[in-house]
Design a protein around this motif. Structure first.
Motif, short mmCIF file in Angstrom:
data_model
loop_
_atom_site.label_atom_id
_atom_site.label_comp_id
_atom_site.label_asym_id
_atom_site.label_seq_id
_atom_site.Cartn_x
_atom_site.Cartn_y
_atom_site.Cartn_z
N LYS A 1 0.82 -1.01 0.19
CA LYS A 1 0.15 -0.13 0.16
C LYS A 1 0.88 1.41 -0.03
O LYS A 1 0.92 2.26 -0.79
CB LYS A 1 -0.81 0.06 1.18
CG LYS A 1 -1.38 1.15 1.42
CD LYS A 1 -2.88 1.25 2.34
CE LYS A 1 -3.53 2.21 2.45
NZ LYS A 1 -3.37 3.88 2.89
N ARG A 2 1.91 0.95 0.73
CA ARG A 2 2.84 2.45 1.22
C ARG A 2 3.04 2.38 -0.99
O ARG A 2 3.84 3.98 -1.05
CB ARG A 2 4.43 2.26 2.11
CG ARG A 2 5.02 3.03 1.52
CD ARG A 2 6.24 2.77 2.67
NE ARG A 2 7.21 3.54 2.31
CZ ARG A 2 8.58 3.00 1.69
NH1 ARG A 2 8.60 2.60 1.07
NH2 ARG A 2 9.21 4.39 1.46
N ASP B 1 0.66 4.33 -2.20
CA ASP B 1 0.64 5.49 -2.06
C ASP B 1 1.54 6.76 -2.07
O ASP B 1 1.01 7.89 -2.61
CB ASP B 1 -0.21 5.49 -0.24
CG ASP B 1 -1.23 4.69 -0.05
OD1 ASP B 1 -1.88 4.54 -1.25
OD2 ASP B 1 -1.05 4.44 1.35
N GLU B 2 2.76 6.85 -2.70
CA GLU B 2 3.52 7.93 -2.82
C GLU B 2 4.19 7.22 -4.07
O GLU B 2 4.72 8.42 -3.89
CB GLU B 2 4.56 6.63 -1.28
CG GLU B 2 4.98 7.45 0.02
CD GLU B 2 5.79 7.03 0.92
OE1 GLU B 2 6.99 6.86 0.44
OE2 GLU B 2 5.31 6.41 2.13
#
Length: 321
Positions: free
Chosen positions: A207-208, A211-212
């Motif tokens: 997920k990171r 997201d990033e």
């Protein structure tokens, strides 16, 4: 009688065929429509969509024939998939390859045969669209072109089946394809008393990445992970993107120890990739390994459930560390 030779790409061909998950499935109108059309257009009593498995030819659609399969070593279609063109046998009783074949000497009393090879997207010849008569006959050029056109329609239907079992992003099997192939792998291991192991994997902190770095970068990470699985897996292994950031591998003739060793090599390969990529994040993963036990695992789903649980324990332990 001459038994059909084995194609040079037999291992890959069978893998492609089994990945469709179509063997031993129920009749479907989309295939039956085409064999009915072939029988009517050519005025023959029998028309088949025949898929050549390891030791048999199995009929996905059969018009005019009561059986669902025959042994591969007496099959006409086993010969047809060895070439690129339509195999035409005007009179099998006068052909040395087939004169004393049980399918000629006995029911269905084949005299005339014409089979057009059916190709998958990767070029593998999976079987044929064939027409059969109990009387000798020949085929004109127009007839050959018509049979090719009908075979192309069958190939399109097979391509639709294949698309339903392949993950669009990575090109490897999806959940449906894995369940079909994995169950077949387990049956094989049980019959031959071979060990088998399943590896359930999940990317860490995926997920990171999304997201990033954005979802396109997340897709790139998924593709890279799948490519590394391809490099480490053996030809006999079955692997798939189970969904999202989850992947599974079924290893035939492999103990739990061998599966763990495989994961060690995979981690080393991924570590080298991370050092070279230098993209601001590393692709890492957690996994669970389950050795197949016929008394505990009645299906591939039971193996998957245990593998998922072990993977989660691995991931939780990693977070705690």
């Amino acid at each position: 009688m001459k038994k059909p030779d084995i194609p040079a790409d037999e291992e890959a061909r069978l893998a492609t065929l089994k990945s469709l998950g179509i063997l031993d499935t129920s009749p479907e109108e989309r295939f039956d429509r085409l064999t009915r059309m072939a029988r009517r257009l050519f005025g023959v009593p029998i028309a088949l969509v025949s898929l050549v498995d390891n030791e048999r030819q199995w009929f996905k659609s059969a018009q005019g024939l009561a059986v669902s399969e025959t042994p591969r070593d007496i099959s006409f279609c086993g010969h047809a998939i060895l070439g690129d063109e339509i195999l035409v046998i005007p009179d099998a009783a006068k052909d040395q390859r087939f004169a004393d074949n049980p399918l000629v000497d006995d029911s269905p009393d084949i005299r005339f045969y014409a089979g057009c090879p059916l190709k998958a997207a990767d070029g593998s010849k999976l079987g044929t669209l064939c027409i059969i008569d109990q009387q000798p006959r020949s085929m004109e050029t127009d007839d050959l072109e018509l049979l090719q056109d009908l075979a192309a329609m069958v190939e399109r239907e097979l391509a639709v089946v294949q698309m339903a079992t392949v993950d669009e992003l990575t090109g490897i099997s999806n959940r449906r394809g894995f369940v079909s192939l994995g169950q077949h792998c387990l049956y094989l291991c049980v019959r031959q008393s071979l060990p088998a192991s399943l590896i359930f994997m999940d990317l860490n902190k995926f997920k990171r990445i999304n997201d990033e770095f954005g979802h396109a970068e997340g897709d790139s990470a998924i593709i890279a992970f799948a490519e590394h699985i391809k490099q480490v897996a053996r030809v006999s292994d079955v692997f798939a993107r189970w969904g999202g950031d989850e992947f599974v591998i079924m290893l035939a003739n492999a103990s739990e120890r061998l599966a763990v060793d495989t994961m060690a090599r995979f981690e080393q390969s991924l570590e080298k990739y991370n050092k070279k990529a230098n993209r601001g994040y590393d692709i890492t993963f957690s996994y669970g390994v389950v050795e197949f036990r016929p008394d505990n695992h009645l299906s591939v789903e039971a193996l998957l459930a245990e593998g998922d649980s072990l993977m989660y324990q691995h991931k939780k332990a990693g977070r705690e560390r």
